[in-house]
Design a protein around this motif. Structure first.
Motif, PDB file in Angstrom:
ATOM      1  N   ASP A  15       0.829  -1.183   0.038  1.00 33.96           N
ATOM      2  CA  ASP A  15      -0.134   0.027  -0.090  1.00 33.96           C
ATOM      3  C   ASP A  15       1.014   1.242   0.098  1.00 33.96           C
ATOM      4  O   ASP A  15       0.286   2.450   0.177  1.00 33.96           O
ATOM      5  N   ASN A  16       2.015   0.969  -0.269  1.00 36.47           N
ATOM      6  CA  ASN A  16       3.003   2.138  -0.360  1.00 36.47           C
ATOM      7  C   ASN A  16       3.034   3.225   0.949  1.00 36.47           C
ATOM      8  O   ASN A  16       3.347   4.288   0.637  1.00 36.47           O
ATOM      9  N   THR A  17       3.286   2.507   2.069  1.00 35.00           N
ATOM     10  CA  THR A  17       3.074   3.429   3.289  1.00 35.00           C
ATOM     11  C   THR A  17       4.761   3.854   3.574  1.00 35.00           C
ATOM     12  O   THR A  17       4.664   4.549   4.419  1.00 35.00           O
ATOM     13  N   GLY A  18       5.361   3.071   2.812  1.00 28.62           N
ATOM     14  CA  GLY A  18       6.962   3.299   2.990  1.00 28.62           C
ATOM     15  C   GLY A  18       7.602   2.763   4.101  1.00 28.62           C
ATOM     16  O   GLY A  18       8.515   3.085   4.723  1.00 28.62           O
ATOM     17  N   ARG A  19       6.647   1.730   4.924  1.00 24.57           N
ATOM     18  CA  ARG A  19       7.174   1.116   6.271  1.00 24.57           C
ATOM     19  C   ARG A  19       8.514   0.345   5.768  1.00 24.57           C
ATOM     20  O   ARG A  19       8.650  -0.442   4.689  1.00 24.57           O
ATOM     21  N   GLU A  20       9.457   0.554   6.818  1.00 27.23           N
ATOM     22  CA  GLU A  20      10.663  -0.160   6.882  1.00 27.23           C
ATOM     23  C   GLU A  20      10.498  -1.180   7.693  1.00 27.23           C
ATOM     24  O   GLU A  20      10.463  -1.007   8.805  1.00 27.23           O
ATOM     25  N   ILE A  21      10.876  -2.605   7.281  1.00 23.76           N
ATOM     26  CA  ILE A  21      10.808  -3.434   8.186  1.00 23.76           C
ATOM     27  C   ILE A  21      12.087  -4.573   8.063  1.00 23.76           C
ATOM     28  O   ILE A  21      12.461  -4.655   6.967  1.00 23.76           O
ATOM     29  N   ARG A  22      12.539  -4.714   9.102  1.00 19.98           N
ATOM     30  CA  ARG A  22      13.637  -5.740   9.268  1.00 19.98           C
ATOM     31  C   ARG A  22      13.429  -7.078   9.607  1.00 19.98           C
ATOM     32  O   ARG A  22      12.297  -7.384  10.638  1.00 19.98           O
ATOM     33  N   LEU A  23      13.829  -8.107   8.722  1.00 18.57           N
ATOM     34  CA  LEU A  23      13.208  -9.591   9.282  1.00 18.57           C
ATOM     35  C   LEU A  23      14.449 -10.303   9.489  1.00 18.57           C
ATOM     36  O   LEU A  23      15.251 -10.272   8.507  1.00 18.57           O
ATOM     37  N   VAL A  24      14.583 -11.056  10.490  1.00 19.60           N
ATOM     38  CA  VAL A  24      15.769 -11.800  10.897  1.00 19.60           C
ATOM     39  C   VAL A  24      15.395 -13.038  11.397  1.00 19.60           C
ATOM     40  O   VAL A  24      14.312 -13.400  12.212  1.00 19.60           O
ATOM     41  N   GLU A  25      16.163 -13.973  10.892  1.00 20.47           N
ATOM     42  CA  GLU A  25      15.822 -15.519  11.088  1.00 20.47           C
ATOM     43  C   GLU A  25      16.735 -15.549  12.435  1.00 20.47           C
ATOM     44  O   GLU A  25      18.171 -15.621  12.355  1.00 20.47           O
ATOM     45  N   ALA A  33      10.487  -9.853  13.406  1.00 19.05           N
ATOM     46  CA  ALA A  33      10.178  -8.863  12.275  1.00 19.05           C
ATOM     47  C   ALA A  33      10.112  -7.366  13.240  1.00 19.05           C
ATOM     48  O   ALA A  33       9.429  -7.561  14.201  1.00 19.05           O
ATOM     49  N   ARG A  34      10.532  -6.513  12.448  1.00 15.42           N
ATOM     50  CA  ARG A  34      10.562  -5.188  13.318  1.00 15.42           C
ATOM     51  C   ARG A  34      10.368  -4.130  12.294  1.00 15.42           C
ATOM     52  O   ARG A  34      10.974  -3.991  11.265  1.00 15.42           O
ATOM     53  N   ASP A  35       9.271  -3.289  12.840  1.00 12.53           N
ATOM     54  CA  ASP A  35       8.941  -2.052  12.177  1.00 12.53           C
ATOM     55  C   ASP A  35       9.827  -0.977  12.650  1.00 12.53           C
ATOM     56  O   ASP A  35       9.854  -0.607  13.836  1.00 12.53           O
ATOM     57  N   LEU A  36      10.779  -0.445  11.823  1.00 14.09           N
ATOM     58  CA  LEU A  36      11.967   0.445  12.182  1.00 14.09           C
ATOM     59  C   LEU A  36      11.157   1.592  12.602  1.00 14.09           C
ATOM     60  O   LEU A  36      11.584   2.481  13.502  1.00 14.09           O
ATOM     61  N   GLU A  37      10.123   2.115  11.965  1.00 14.98           N
ATOM     62  CA  GLU A  37       9.568   3.358  12.052  1.00 14.98           C
ATOM     63  C   GLU A  37       8.507   3.391  13.319  1.00 14.98           C
ATOM     64  O   GLU A  37       8.861   4.334  14.180  1.00 14.98           O
ATOM     65  N   ALA A  38       7.976   2.384  13.662  1.00 13.54           N
ATOM     66  CA  ALA A  38       7.076   2.358  14.893  1.00 13.54           C
ATOM     67  C   ALA A  38       7.670   1.839  15.932  1.00 13.54           C
ATOM     68  O   ALA A  38       7.184   2.013  17.015  1.00 13.54           O
ATOM     69  N   LEU A  54       3.600  -8.754  13.273  1.00 13.30           N
ATOM     70  CA  LEU A  54       4.070  -7.475  13.288  1.00 13.30           C
ATOM     71  C   LEU A  54       2.900  -6.409  12.746  1.00 13.30           C
ATOM     72  O   LEU A  54       2.498  -5.405  13.425  1.00 13.30           O
ATOM     73  N   ASP A  55       2.232  -6.787  11.911  1.00 10.25           N
ATOM     74  CA  ASP A  55       1.033  -6.070  11.322  1.00 10.25           C
ATOM     75  C   ASP A  55      -0.014  -6.081  12.215  1.00 10.25           C
ATOM     76  O   ASP A  55      -0.672  -4.851  12.376  1.00 10.25           O
TER      77      ASP A  55
END
Length: 96
Positions: A15-25, A33-38, A54-55
């Motif tokens: 949806d082009n919100t521009g959320r930046e998400i980091r996903l780590v195994e 999963a980490r939402d960097l902005e929130a 995360l959502d």
């Protein structure tokens, strides 16, 4: 992947919100999963589960998801519903 069997990915929501998400195994085969902005994090057994969790967290913070706990849910957590509702917005001593 490095020796700790970790991988990272960055993704934007469709949806082009521009959320930046980091996903780590993680070494225990769980995914984080980490939402960097929130500045919130969630885990799951799979990448998809971690992203879905995360959502849910982000939606709850935005007031778009979640619910007041039921009396049954409070009791399962060892909380007396009447006492919890009378407490108001003041944090318990253990959380101060």
């Amino acid at each position: 992947m490095d020796s700790l069997n970790r991988s990272m990915a960055r993704a934007n929501r469709p949806d082009n919100t521009g959320r930046e998400i980091r996903l780590v195994e993680n070494p225990d085969v769980q995914w984080t999963a980490r939402d960097l902005e929130a500045e919130v994090t969630a885990q799951g057994e799979t990448r998809a589960a971690a992203l879905a969790a995360l959502d849910e967290v982000v939606a709850a913070l935005a007031g778009e998801a979640g619910h007041e706990p039921t009396d049954e849910e409070l009791r399962e957590l060892g909380v007396e519903p009447g006492a919890a509702r009378e407490q108001g917005d003041e944090l318990p001593d253990i959380l101060k």
